[in-house]
Design an enzyme around this catalytic site. Sequence first.
Site, PDB file in Angstrom:
ATOM      1  N   ASN A  86       0.844  -1.186   0.000  1.00 20.17           N
ATOM      2  CA  ASN A  86       0.000   0.000   0.000  1.00 20.17           C
ATOM      3  C   ASN A  86       0.885   1.242   0.000  1.00 20.17           C
ATOM      4  O   ASN A  86       1.916   1.282   0.670  1.00 20.17           O
ATOM      5  CB  ASN A  86      -0.918   0.014   1.229  1.00 20.17           C
ATOM      6  N   HIS A  99       6.251  -1.632   3.912  1.00 20.47           N
ATOM      7  CA  HIS A  99       6.138  -3.059   4.232  1.00 20.47           C
ATOM      8  C   HIS A  99       5.408  -3.776   3.116  1.00 20.47           C
ATOM      9  O   HIS A  99       4.597  -3.172   2.397  1.00 20.47           O
ATOM     10  CB  HIS A  99       5.388  -3.255   5.563  1.00 20.47           C
ATOM     11  N   HIS A 101       2.841  -6.873   2.301  1.00 17.13           N
ATOM     12  CA  HIS A 101       1.893  -7.865   2.813  1.00 17.13           C
ATOM     13  C   HIS A 101       2.072  -9.137   1.988  1.00 17.13           C
ATOM     14  O   HIS A 101       2.066  -9.088   0.755  1.00 17.13           O
ATOM     15  CB  HIS A 101       0.450  -7.387   2.618  1.00 17.13           C
TER      16      HIS A 101
HETATM   17  P1  5GP Z   1      -1.058  -0.900   5.809  1.00 16.20           P
HETATM   18  O1  5GP Z   1      -2.524  -0.670   5.796  1.00 16.20           O
HETATM   19  O2  5GP Z   1      -0.293   0.263   6.397  1.00 16.20           O
HETATM   20  O3  5GP Z   1      -0.525  -1.342   4.455  1.00 16.20           O
HETATM   21  O4  5GP Z   1      -0.838  -2.170   6.725  1.00 16.20           O
HETATM   22  C1  5GP Z   1      -0.517  -2.110   8.065  1.00 16.20           C
HETATM   23  C2  5GP Z   1      -0.788  -3.489   8.624  1.00 16.20           C
HETATM   24  O5  5GP Z   1      -0.162  -3.578   9.896  1.00 16.20           O
HETATM   25  C3  5GP Z   1      -2.252  -3.807   8.819  1.00 16.20           C
HETATM   26  O6  5GP Z   1      -2.591  -4.971   8.086  1.00 16.20           O
HETATM   27  C4  5GP Z   1      -2.398  -4.016  10.336  1.00 16.20           C
HETATM   28  O7  5GP Z   1      -3.292  -5.052  10.666  1.00 16.20           O
HETATM   29  C5  5GP Z   1      -0.986  -4.344  10.750  1.00 16.20           C
HETATM   30  N1  5GP Z   1      -0.638  -3.918  12.115  1.00 16.20           N
HETATM   31  C6  5GP Z   1      -0.916  -2.730  12.708  1.00 16.20           C
HETATM   32  N2  5GP Z   1      -0.407  -2.670  13.947  1.00 16.20           N
HETATM   33  C7  5GP Z   1       0.214  -3.857  14.147  1.00 16.20           C
HETATM   34  C8  5GP Z   1       0.927  -4.400  15.268  1.00 16.20           C
HETATM   35  O8  5GP Z   1       1.110  -3.770  16.309  1.00 16.20           O
HETATM   36  N3  5GP Z   1       1.416  -5.656  15.107  1.00 16.20           N
HETATM   37  C9  5GP Z   1       1.250  -6.387  13.962  1.00 16.20           C
HETATM   38  N4  5GP Z   1       1.788  -7.624  13.919  1.00 16.20           N
HETATM   39  N5  5GP Z   1       0.594  -5.897  12.893  1.00 16.20           N
HETATM   40  C10 5GP Z   1       0.073  -4.655  12.980  1.00 16.20           C
END
Ligand code: 5GP
Length: 114
Positions: A86, A99, A101
């Site tokens: 993202n 990051h 996924h």
């Molecule tokens: P984004 O939406 O920024 O691409 O993805 C961030 C991801 O990080 C989300 O899927 C969310 O569930 C995950 N996430 C957020 N906080 C934490 C955390 O404290 N630990 C872990 N393992 N994942 C997290």
Amino acid sequence: MSDSIFTQIINGDIPSEFIYEDEHCVVINDINPQAPVHALVIPRKAITMLVDASDEDQALLGHLMLVASRVAKDLGVAEGFRVVVNNGESVGMTIYHLHLHVMGGRTYAEQDMG
Ligand code: 5GP
């Protein structure tokens, strides 16, 4: 600006299990999985998002893709998985530390694009 959650996880300030780590990145399970397998490949270098990566990050970005592949194999989904990055609030980015996924474990048609 304060450290992102991922920088705090990498630094050990927030306890988290690394399912893989090396000198360039760590891999954790997503706290809110969107698929049976949902891991996050996170570079130790705090690049905010993909558009902020530069030529000097070329090898790192390639490495992250290879780690995504390795993790998919280790987690048993090498026959079918997705790698999603993202970039920006408008597509739902919530943590501003680049990051990848890695999502697998069910058919493509069943997966949402979130
Ligand atoms: P984004 O939406 O920024 O691409 O993805 C961030 C991801 O990080 C989300 O899927 C969310 O569930 C995950 N996430 C957020 N906080 C934490 C955390 O404290 N630990 C872990 N393992 N994942 C997290």
